[in-house]
Design a protein around this motif. Sequence first.
Motif, PDB file in Angstrom:
ATOM      1  N   GLU A 125      12.289 -10.125  -5.962  1.00  0.00           N
ATOM      2  CA  GLU A 125      11.040  -9.387  -5.820  1.00  0.00           C
ATOM      3  C   GLU A 125      10.336  -9.759  -4.515  1.00  0.00           C
ATOM      4  O   GLU A 125       9.715  -8.905  -3.869  1.00  0.00           O
ATOM      5  CB  GLU A 125      10.119  -9.648  -7.007  1.00  0.00           C
ATOM      6  CG  GLU A 125       8.787  -8.907  -6.967  1.00  0.00           C
ATOM      7  CD  GLU A 125       8.937  -7.392  -6.969  1.00  0.00           C
ATOM      8  OE1 GLU A 125       7.964  -6.712  -6.578  1.00  0.00           O
ATOM      9  OE2 GLU A 125      10.009  -6.877  -7.350  1.00  0.00           O
ATOM     10  N   ALA A 126      10.459 -11.014  -4.092  1.00  0.00           N
ATOM     11  CA  ALA A 126       9.864 -11.426  -2.826  1.00  0.00           C
ATOM     12  C   ALA A 126      10.472 -10.659  -1.665  1.00  0.00           C
ATOM     13  O   ALA A 126       9.757 -10.202  -0.760  1.00  0.00           O
ATOM     14  CB  ALA A 126      10.044 -12.928  -2.621  1.00  0.00           C
ATOM     15  N   ILE A 127      11.793 -10.505  -1.689  1.00  0.00           N
ATOM     16  CA  ILE A 127      12.464  -9.728  -0.627  1.00  0.00           C
ATOM     17  C   ILE A 127      11.982  -8.288  -0.655  1.00  0.00           C
ATOM     18  O   ILE A 127      11.705  -7.688   0.395  1.00  0.00           O
ATOM     19  CB  ILE A 127      13.990  -9.816  -0.786  1.00  0.00           C
ATOM     20  CG1 ILE A 127      14.466 -11.245  -0.488  1.00  0.00           C
ATOM     21  CG2 ILE A 127      14.690  -8.817   0.133  1.00  0.00           C
ATOM     22  CD1 ILE A 127      15.921 -11.481  -0.820  1.00  0.00           C
ATOM     23  N   ARG A 128      11.851  -7.745  -1.862  1.00  0.00           N
ATOM     24  CA  ARG A 128      11.361  -6.360  -1.970  1.00  0.00           C
ATOM     25  C   ARG A 128       9.942  -6.231  -1.435  1.00  0.00           C
ATOM     26  O   ARG A 128       9.602  -5.246  -0.771  1.00  0.00           O
ATOM     27  CB  ARG A 128      11.406  -5.917  -3.431  1.00  0.00           C
ATOM     28  CG  ARG A 128      12.819  -5.687  -3.968  1.00  0.00           C
ATOM     29  CD  ARG A 128      12.776  -5.425  -5.455  1.00  0.00           C
ATOM     30  NE  ARG A 128      14.096  -5.097  -5.982  1.00  0.00           N
ATOM     31  CZ  ARG A 128      14.414  -5.112  -7.270  1.00  0.00           C
ATOM     32  NH1 ARG A 128      13.483  -5.452  -8.166  1.00  0.00           N
ATOM     33  NH2 ARG A 128      15.634  -4.797  -7.671  1.00  0.00           N
ATOM     34  N   CYS A 129       9.099  -7.236  -1.727  1.00  0.00           N
ATOM     35  CA  CYS A 129       7.715  -7.190  -1.253  1.00  0.00           C
ATOM     36  C   CYS A 129       7.645  -7.277   0.273  1.00  0.00           C
ATOM     37  O   CYS A 129       6.874  -6.556   0.911  1.00  0.00           O
ATOM     38  CB  CYS A 129       6.904  -8.314  -1.880  1.00  0.00           C
ATOM     39  SG  CYS A 129       6.536  -8.065  -3.627  1.00  0.00           S
ATOM     40  N   VAL A 130       8.441  -8.174   0.849  1.00  0.00           N
ATOM     41  CA  VAL A 130       8.455  -8.296   2.308  1.00  0.00           C
ATOM     42  C   VAL A 130       8.986  -7.012   2.941  1.00  0.00           C
ATOM     43  O   VAL A 130       8.447  -6.525   3.946  1.00  0.00           O
ATOM     44  CB  VAL A 130       9.284  -9.519   2.739  1.00  0.00           C
ATOM     45  CG1 VAL A 130       9.478  -9.535   4.258  1.00  0.00           C
ATOM     46  CG2 VAL A 130       8.596 -10.813   2.293  1.00  0.00           C
ATOM     47  N   GLY A 149      -4.988   3.190   0.674  1.00  0.00           N
ATOM     48  CA  GLY A 149      -4.272   3.302   1.940  1.00  0.00           C
ATOM     49  C   GLY A 149      -4.505   2.098   2.839  1.00  0.00           C
ATOM     50  O   GLY A 149      -3.582   1.603   3.501  1.00  0.00           O
ATOM     51  N   TRP A 150      -5.745   1.597   2.859  1.00  0.00           N
ATOM     52  CA  TRP A 150      -6.092   0.437   3.689  1.00  0.00           C
ATOM     53  C   TRP A 150      -5.290  -0.780   3.253  1.00  0.00           C
ATOM     54  O   TRP A 150      -4.736  -1.519   4.069  1.00  0.00           O
ATOM     55  CB  TRP A 150      -7.590   0.188   3.569  1.00  0.00           C
ATOM     56  CG  TRP A 150      -8.163  -0.768   4.571  1.00  0.00           C
ATOM     57  CD1 TRP A 150      -8.770  -0.459   5.749  1.00  0.00           C
ATOM     58  CD2 TRP A 150      -8.200  -2.205   4.471  1.00  0.00           C
ATOM     59  NE1 TRP A 150      -9.199  -1.611   6.387  1.00  0.00           N
ATOM     60  CE2 TRP A 150      -8.856  -2.697   5.619  1.00  0.00           C
ATOM     61  CE3 TRP A 150      -7.742  -3.121   3.527  1.00  0.00           C
ATOM     62  CZ2 TRP A 150      -9.069  -4.046   5.847  1.00  0.00           C
ATOM     63  CZ3 TRP A 150      -7.953  -4.474   3.753  1.00  0.00           C
ATOM     64  CH2 TRP A 150      -8.607  -4.923   4.893  1.00  0.00           C
ATOM     65  N   LEU A 151      -5.229  -1.014   1.942  1.00  0.00           N
ATOM     66  CA  LEU A 151      -4.508  -2.176   1.423  1.00  0.00           C
ATOM     67  C   LEU A 151      -3.005  -2.058   1.614  1.00  0.00           C
ATOM     68  O   LEU A 151      -2.332  -3.022   1.985  1.00  0.00           O
ATOM     69  CB  LEU A 151      -4.830  -2.367  -0.064  1.00  0.00           C
ATOM     70  CG  LEU A 151      -6.235  -2.914  -0.362  1.00  0.00           C
ATOM     71  CD1 LEU A 151      -6.560  -2.733  -1.834  1.00  0.00           C
ATOM     72  CD2 LEU A 151      -6.330  -4.376   0.027  1.00  0.00           C
ATOM     73  N   VAL A 152      -2.468  -0.882   1.350  1.00  0.00           N
ATOM     74  CA  VAL A 152      -1.020  -0.682   1.491  1.00  0.00           C
ATOM     75  C   VAL A 152      -0.593  -0.952   2.928  1.00  0.00           C
ATOM     76  O   VAL A 152       0.454  -1.560   3.186  1.00  0.00           O
ATOM     77  CB  VAL A 152      -0.626   0.733   1.041  1.00  0.00           C
ATOM     78  CG1 VAL A 152       0.812   1.046   1.438  1.00  0.00           C
ATOM     79  CG2 VAL A 152      -0.795   0.871  -0.473  1.00  0.00           C
ATOM     80  N   TRP A 157       3.280  -1.513  -0.536  1.00  0.00           N
ATOM     81  CA  TRP A 157       3.012  -0.947  -1.846  1.00  0.00           C
ATOM     82  C   TRP A 157       3.194  -1.954  -2.976  1.00  0.00           C
ATOM     83  O   TRP A 157       2.409  -2.002  -3.914  1.00  0.00           O
ATOM     84  CB  TRP A 157       3.919   0.260  -2.096  1.00  0.00           C
ATOM     85  CG  TRP A 157       3.439   1.510  -1.419  1.00  0.00           C
ATOM     86  CD1 TRP A 157       3.912   2.055  -0.263  1.00  0.00           C
ATOM     87  CD2 TRP A 157       2.366   2.353  -1.860  1.00  0.00           C
ATOM     88  NE1 TRP A 157       3.197   3.192   0.062  1.00  0.00           N
ATOM     89  CE2 TRP A 157       2.244   3.399  -0.909  1.00  0.00           C
ATOM     90  CE3 TRP A 157       1.498   2.332  -2.946  1.00  0.00           C
ATOM     91  CZ2 TRP A 157       1.303   4.404  -1.027  1.00  0.00           C
ATOM     92  CZ3 TRP A 157       0.554   3.341  -3.076  1.00  0.00           C
ATOM     93  CH2 TRP A 157       0.456   4.354  -2.118  1.00  0.00           C
ATOM     94  N   ARG A 158       4.212  -2.770  -2.906  1.00  0.00           N
ATOM     95  CA  ARG A 158       4.511  -3.634  -4.053  1.00  0.00           C
ATOM     96  C   ARG A 158       3.445  -4.710  -4.249  1.00  0.00           C
ATOM     97  O   ARG A 158       2.996  -4.964  -5.364  1.00  0.00           O
ATOM     98  CB  ARG A 158       5.909  -4.260  -3.902  1.00  0.00           C
ATOM     99  CG  ARG A 158       7.030  -3.232  -3.852  1.00  0.00           C
ATOM    100  CD  ARG A 158       8.391  -3.879  -3.890  1.00  0.00           C
ATOM    101  NE  ARG A 158       8.757  -4.272  -5.249  1.00  0.00           N
ATOM    102  CZ  ARG A 158       9.439  -3.505  -6.098  1.00  0.00           C
ATOM    103  NH1 ARG A 158       9.804  -2.280  -5.745  1.00  0.00           N
ATOM    104  NH2 ARG A 158       9.740  -3.957  -7.300  1.00  0.00           N
ATOM    105  N   LEU A 159       3.031  -5.372  -3.164  1.00  0.00           N
ATOM    106  CA  LEU A 159       1.980  -6.372  -3.299  1.00  0.00           C
ATOM    107  C   LEU A 159       0.641  -5.728  -3.654  1.00  0.00           C
ATOM    108  O   LEU A 159      -0.153  -6.296  -4.414  1.00  0.00           O
ATOM    109  CB  LEU A 159       1.845  -7.179  -2.006  1.00  0.00           C
ATOM    110  CG  LEU A 159       2.957  -8.200  -1.748  1.00  0.00           C
ATOM    111  CD1 LEU A 159       2.758  -8.853  -0.390  1.00  0.00           C
ATOM    112  CD2 LEU A 159       3.002  -9.267  -2.841  1.00  0.00           C
TER     113      LEU A 159
END
Length: 516
Positions: A125-130, A149-152, A157-159
């Motif tokens: 999941e860490a790899i996916r988040c990065v 949109g600002w956060l993404v 998207w995942r985090l």
Amino acid sequence: MPATPETIPPASSDGQPTVVVIGAGPAGLTAAYELARRGISCTVLEADSVVGGISRTAERDGWRFDIGGHRFFTKVQRVEDLWHEILSDDEFLVRPRMSRIYYDGKYFDYPLRAGNALRNLGVVEAIRCVASYLWARLRPPKDQTNYEGWLVARFGWRLYRTFFKTYTEKVWGVPVSSMPADWAAQRIKNLSLFNAILNALLPRRNQKEITSLIEEFQYPKYGPGMMWERCRDLVEAAGTKVVMNTRVTRIEHDRGRAVAVVAESDGVSTRYPADHVISSMPFSSLLTAMDPPVPTEVRRAADDLRFRDFLTVALVVPEEAGFPDNWIYIHSPEVKVGRIQNFGAWSPYLVKDGRTCLGLEYFVFEGDETWTAPDEQLVEMAKRELQQLGLVDASSVEAGYVVRMPKAYPMYDETYRANVETLRRWLEQHAPNVHPVGRNGMHKYNNQDHSMLTAMLTVENIVDGAHHDIWAVNVEEEYHEERSSSGPARGGTGRDAPVIPRSAFADDHPVNRVPS
């Protein structure tokens, strides 16, 4: 016909202005304190039986609860000085700041520390988040004017879905995509995944150059209400009258000035003459209390202002069932609770030997099914959710209490700014000696220190002939708990709340109902 109210003689004399203060929260009592400092006694009218407003310390059976959690941290030196005038240094504790996010059975540091977050997420999941973060950097959302949109764009998207979406929607009761980006910019404006990784690699210290990274704060040993209980005692000793359980029903005005405040207690009305009125009652209620009544368009603007409400379910548990955090943000979507405080982590004086008290916080609208549920039902729900989260077994809970706090957060919808401006303009023209202060008084999402500062400046305007624009307090980009290491802090503090479109709510939602 109703009986004519008894008229109370002014609290002040000797040519001093007669001042009536509405509300005994931080703003109202600070105003009374500042007046007393100048030798002016006033009358403070409080609708509740407890001083402090949302900054009170509620007490049940010897347990003390901080409603909302109040870190005593400010960049306004005069507010800092006033805190230490009211309470002695030995009545403050210096507490470590610790907050974490609870998600999927794991605890994540808050503010996010990349090493901790990536370890908890696991390698895959860490790899996916990065990867999601890198993709968002390469292909950022086209629309970054909203919170989502600002956060993404800064986390991927995942985090975003893990650490921001669920909690924010619990707090405000609307989709994150309908909220503006300036709220995110206030709260976490210097923090991105890159900055989080950098922060994870740096040695820990009392960091203040990245938003929200203060690591210590002051705290009154018996909770924030201790400050305002003492302040009440001090102003009463100086001749000010603090009248509790007294609800303001009318503000009489004549020829462009307010002349008196009428308040009711136990069915008896009392009239308090006034040269000036300092008001921390909800801004909308202030205008609808005007006598003669305000014009229809002003009344409509007042009725259109809305609030987000709040309740705490406090559960007594064995001390070992607590946690070291001041509070934990609950990002798990399967439960309603938004945040859980450990009152023992705030101060050992709030709890009893061998026990602690966990405060489960629910963000609600007054009148909805959670707000109106019986206390016993709310306690059972809180126990069930505590066990569902794997934090404490429900059978370990020894007692439970419910504290409701109406009008905790002013709602910033797309019409609020125009509505507030309509109310301000009418007051300036027809009752300029009525001075709104504080969070609810100005319908402005102020911190406690902001609220105090508006009261301080208002007293200077009244007594010293100053011309402070109190509406400019808190209008800046810098977040409250961020302090730049490159120079001195500015005189104000920063905080804002999201502008929430009314269309984000269903037509029959409490926020869209005109109050009766």
